[in-house]
Design a protein around this motif. Structure first.
Motif, PDB file in Angstrom:
ATOM      1  N   ARG A 164       6.107  10.672   4.873  1.00 20.50           N
ATOM      2  CA  ARG A 164       4.488  10.932   4.810  1.00 20.50           C
ATOM      3  C   ARG A 164       3.626   9.654   5.010  1.00 20.50           C
ATOM      4  O   ARG A 164       2.386   9.808   4.943  1.00 20.50           O
ATOM      5  CB  ARG A 164       4.154  12.153   4.245  1.00 20.50           C
ATOM      6  N   ASP A 165       4.345   8.774   4.249  1.00 22.57           N
ATOM      7  CA  ASP A 165       3.385   7.486   3.802  1.00 22.57           C
ATOM      8  C   ASP A 165       3.205   6.514   4.810  1.00 22.57           C
ATOM      9  O   ASP A 165       4.015   6.112   5.564  1.00 22.57           O
ATOM     10  CB  ASP A 165       4.248   6.784   2.691  1.00 22.57           C
ATOM     11  N   PRO A 166       1.995   6.464   5.319  1.00 23.51           N
ATOM     12  CA  PRO A 166       1.743   5.468   6.474  1.00 23.51           C
ATOM     13  C   PRO A 166       2.472   4.058   6.327  1.00 23.51           C
ATOM     14  O   PRO A 166       2.772   3.586   7.366  1.00 23.51           O
ATOM     15  CB  PRO A 166       0.119   5.590   6.628  1.00 23.51           C
ATOM     16  N   ALA A 167       2.454   3.729   5.077  1.00 27.68           N
ATOM     17  CA  ALA A 167       3.086   2.422   4.872  1.00 27.68           C
ATOM     18  C   ALA A 167       4.527   2.135   5.383  1.00 27.68           C
ATOM     19  O   ALA A 167       4.899   1.194   5.706  1.00 27.68           O
ATOM     20  CB  ALA A 167       3.001   1.904   3.486  1.00 27.68           C
ATOM     21  N   ALA A 216       0.554  -1.164   0.065  1.00 28.79           N
ATOM     22  CA  ALA A 216      -0.055   0.121  -0.004  1.00 28.79           C
ATOM     23  C   ALA A 216       0.905   1.240  -0.117  1.00 28.79           C
ATOM     24  O   ALA A 216       0.598   2.182   0.778  1.00 28.79           O
ATOM     25  CB  ALA A 216      -0.923   0.019   1.214  1.00 28.79           C
ATOM     26  N   TYR A 217       1.954   1.051  -0.698  1.00 24.27           N
ATOM     27  CA  TYR A 217       2.927   2.243  -0.945  1.00 24.27           C
ATOM     28  C   TYR A 217       2.279   3.348  -1.792  1.00 24.27           C
ATOM     29  O   TYR A 217       1.789   2.870  -2.858  1.00 24.27           O
ATOM     30  CB  TYR A 217       4.401   1.680  -1.362  1.00 24.27           C
ATOM     31  N   ARG A 218       2.500   4.736  -1.394  1.00 28.65           N
ATOM     32  CA  ARG A 218       1.945   5.655  -2.066  1.00 28.65           C
ATOM     33  C   ARG A 218       3.121   6.081  -3.188  1.00 28.65           C
ATOM     34  O   ARG A 218       4.375   5.904  -3.088  1.00 28.65           O
ATOM     35  CB  ARG A 218       2.159   7.149  -1.490  1.00 28.65           C
ATOM     36  N   PRO A 219       2.600   6.188  -4.662  1.00 31.52           N
ATOM     37  CA  PRO A 219       3.638   6.351  -5.651  1.00 31.52           C
ATOM     38  C   PRO A 219       4.612   7.728  -5.461  1.00 31.52           C
ATOM     39  O   PRO A 219       3.881   8.735  -4.756  1.00 31.52           O
ATOM     40  CB  PRO A 219       2.837   6.479  -7.013  1.00 31.52           C
ATOM     41  N   LEU A 220       5.681   7.775  -5.965  1.00 38.07           N
ATOM     42  CA  LEU A 220       6.505   9.059  -5.764  1.00 38.07           C
ATOM     43  C   LEU A 220       6.797   9.513  -7.163  1.00 38.07           C
ATOM     44  O   LEU A 220       7.191   8.636  -8.269  1.00 38.07           O
ATOM     45  CB  LEU A 220       7.936   8.737  -5.181  1.00 38.07           C
ATOM     46  N   SER A 234      11.741  16.228  -1.628  1.00 35.95           N
ATOM     47  CA  SER A 234      10.219  15.882  -1.865  1.00 35.95           C
ATOM     48  C   SER A 234      10.408  14.164  -1.669  1.00 35.95           C
ATOM     49  O   SER A 234       9.356  13.442  -1.141  1.00 35.95           O
ATOM     50  CB  SER A 234       9.660  16.126  -3.254  1.00 35.95           C
ATOM     51  N   ARG A 235      11.271  13.312  -2.037  1.00 31.66           N
ATOM     52  CA  ARG A 235      11.234  11.917  -2.077  1.00 31.66           C
ATOM     53  C   ARG A 235      11.527  11.585  -0.661  1.00 31.66           C
ATOM     54  O   ARG A 235      10.917  10.526  -0.119  1.00 31.66           O
ATOM     55  CB  ARG A 235      12.514  11.334  -2.922  1.00 31.66           C
ATOM     56  N   THR A 236      12.324  12.122   0.148  1.00 34.15           N
ATOM     57  CA  THR A 236      12.476  11.769   1.408  1.00 34.15           C
ATOM     58  C   THR A 236      11.311  12.168   2.353  1.00 34.15           C
ATOM     59  O   THR A 236      10.569  11.106   2.996  1.00 34.15           O
ATOM     60  CB  THR A 236      13.627  12.418   2.055  1.00 34.15           C
ATOM     61  N   PHE A 237      10.765  13.216   2.198  1.00 36.95           N
ATOM     62  CA  PHE A 237       9.613  13.422   2.928  1.00 36.95           C
ATOM     63  C   PHE A 237       8.407  12.762   2.744  1.00 36.95           C
ATOM     64  O   PHE A 237       7.342  12.583   3.106  1.00 36.95           O
ATOM     65  CB  PHE A 237       9.319  15.029   3.280  1.00 36.95           C
ATOM     66  N   GLY A 238       8.490  12.569   1.296  1.00 34.01           N
ATOM     67  CA  GLY A 238       7.280  12.006   0.562  1.00 34.01           C
ATOM     68  C   GLY A 238       7.114  10.460   1.102  1.00 34.01           C
ATOM     69  O   GLY A 238       6.002   9.904   1.408  1.00 34.01           O
ATOM     70  N   MET A 239       8.256   9.793   1.453  1.00 37.28           N
ATOM     71  CA  MET A 239       8.186   8.525   1.880  1.00 37.28           C
ATOM     72  C   MET A 239       7.944   8.395   3.340  1.00 37.28           C
ATOM     73  O   MET A 239       7.427   7.515   3.843  1.00 37.28           O
ATOM     74  CB  MET A 239       9.528   7.622   1.861  1.00 37.28           C
ATOM     75  N   CYS A 279      -3.336  15.182  -4.632  1.00 35.10           N
ATOM     76  CA  CYS A 279      -2.937  15.241  -6.130  1.00 35.10           C
ATOM     77  C   CYS A 279      -1.327  15.343  -6.229  1.00 35.10           C
ATOM     78  O   CYS A 279      -0.978  16.184  -5.154  1.00 35.10           O
ATOM     79  CB  CYS A 279      -3.859  16.393  -6.717  1.00 35.10           C
ATOM     80  N   ALA A 280      -0.893  15.322  -7.256  1.00 31.66           N
ATOM     81  CA  ALA A 280       0.632  15.790  -7.420  1.00 31.66           C
ATOM     82  C   ALA A 280       0.515  16.617  -8.753  1.00 31.66           C
ATOM     83  O   ALA A 280      -0.384  16.823  -9.140  1.00 31.66           O
ATOM     84  CB  ALA A 280       1.438  14.498  -7.963  1.00 31.66           C
ATOM     85  N   LEU A 281       1.403  17.629  -8.608  1.00 30.91           N
ATOM     86  CA  LEU A 281       1.618  18.779  -9.677  1.00 30.91           C
ATOM     87  C   LEU A 281       2.756  18.405 -10.389  1.00 30.91           C
ATOM     88  O   LEU A 281       3.663  17.876 -10.067  1.00 30.91           O
ATOM     89  CB  LEU A 281       2.145  20.199  -8.790  1.00 30.91           C
TER      90      LEU A 281
END
Length: 423
Positions: free
Chosen positions: A106-109, A87-91, A99-104, A420-422
């Protein structure tokens, strides 16, 4: 033939039990150092984020943790029949280290993986090792009965479990205990491994109840979206039929009359030409309004920020728009956000009695967030049939949320959020 078949099945089952025990041993021996290494590296890397080093190392470390967790998911499915979905969120592929560090993070998974590592190196290790231990422990008892006790015998004898081995008779007692342990190992191996896989599923898997509730909500919002789309199509058809189409029919009739009057009554024909021109201008204006209501050209050409600014310029109330969007969302998301803002602004103008409105659009934490604030009388609520309820349904189609704060006397703050992603 019957005896042979049963004997063959027994041997096959026995080999299967031993193979399962060896698989558990392999998982235990590999997973313990793997879990310790992943957990240690994760803690060290995240601790180095404030000084910048962790921004570079954390994505790679967490990627390794995910690979380790996915390997265990595969083993649980292949060896235990226990499926643990990812259930990982796409990056974004072009995301920068920040963005990659904090995107991962922030992912509950990601946090499920990190919580699972200490469990796997303790309870998980024991439940994987125990089936093999139940099969290996009896070998020592049989070896003692075969004479190993003579080598290991000391002043107080040698303890095998609760049996004190100090002569051949007690050594046979150790062998008897080994047979009992072997008997239980035959029946408990698969159950213990299933406990191990279920433990992994309980910690590493996502909350099934939460997923079921999420599916239910999304199903309802999709159904609302279909109903809304059908109503919107009927509205467009009605507007075309009663508005622009009627005016164009009238223009056609005027042109037919003009053609008949050109020679007989030029003055009357000239008057009808002017009337036809006015009708055509009005029909064109109505078509433009209809197109703007379907998808404003400025939204497609300039993006959400400029479209909201253009919307604010047409309002009779002074409106200030602040936009901080480093890119553009997908067209359906932009359209949903635009019409949601339009509805909220319309409500503010009609019902709030405000003298000023503020609109703030920005993108943070993977969400498009829009806040509309007015200095009106307050009292706005989300109730069935209201414009805000329609906005909530529109946002729900994209898994978005609506929050309204509107105490009596004002001010009113409406916050809309869409994941959403920009680009």
């Amino acid at each position: 033939m019957t005896i042979d078949t049963k004997s063959g099945n027994g041997r096959t089952k026995g080999r299967g039990v031993v193979l399962a025990a060896m698989r558990g041993l392999g998982v235990a021996l590999v997973s313990l150092p793997g879990a310790v290494l992943c957990f240690t590296l994760s803690l060290v890397s995240m601790a180095l984020i404030p000084i910048g080093i962790g921004l570079v190392t954390t994505p790679y470390v967490l990627q390794g943790v995910r690979a380790f967790a996915n390997w265990r998911r595969d083993l649980a499915a292949k060896w235990g029949g226990v499926r643990i979905p990812q259930a990982y969120r796409p990056l974004p592929k072009d995301a920068n280290p920040w963005s990659r560090t904090f995107g991962m993070l922030r992912d509950p998974a990601t946090w499920r993986d990190l919580r699972w590592l200490p469990v796997d190196m303790t309870a998980g290790f024991l439940t994987a090792l125990l089936p093999a231990a139940l099969w290996l422990f009896p070998l020592e008892g049989f070896a003692l009965a075969a004479g190993l006790w003579r080598i290991l015998d000391g002043a107080d004898g040698y303890w095998y479990g609760f049996v004190r081995v100090h002569d051949q008779t007690s050594a046979f007692g150790a062998a008897a205990l080994a047979l009992v342990v072997l008997f239980f190992a035959h029946f408990l191996t698969f159950r213990l491994l299933d406990v191990h896989h279920r433990l992994t599923q309980a910690v590493l898997g996502s909350n099934q109840r939460e997923l079921a509730e999420r599916v239910r909500v999304l199903t309802e919002t999709r159904r609302d979206a279909v109903d809304t789309s059908a109503a919107e199509l009927r509205r467009i058809e009605r507007d075309l039929h009663d508005g622009a189409q009627a005016r164009l029919v009238a223009v056609g009739m005027d042109l037919g009359t003009i053609e008949a009057l050109l020679d007989k009554d030029p003055a009357k024909a000239k008057e009808l030409i002017a009337q036809a021109r006015r009708s055509s201008v009005e029909a064109l204006s109505e078509l433009r309004e209809l197109v703007r209501g379907i998808h404003p050209p400025v939204l497609a050409e300039r993006g959400l920020g400029d479209a909201v600014r253009a919307l604010a310029l047409r309002l009779p109330v002074a409106t200030e728009v602040n936009v901080d969007l480093p890119g553009r969302a997908e067209a359906p998301v932009e359209s949903a956000a635009y019409f949601a803002v339009s509805e909220v602004l319309t409500n503010a103008v009609k019902h709030s009695g405000a003298d000023r409105i503020w609109v703030d659009l920005h993108h943070t934490d993977g969400h498009l967030r829009v806040t509309v604030t007015d200095d009106g009388k307050g009292g706005a609520v989300i109730e069935a049939g209201s414009g805000l309820a329609g906005v909530e349904r529109r946002l729900g189609t994209f898994d978005g949320v609506l929050a309204v704060g509107s105490p009596a006397g004002g001010p009113t703050m409406v916050t809309m959020e869409i994941p959403c992603a920009l680009s």
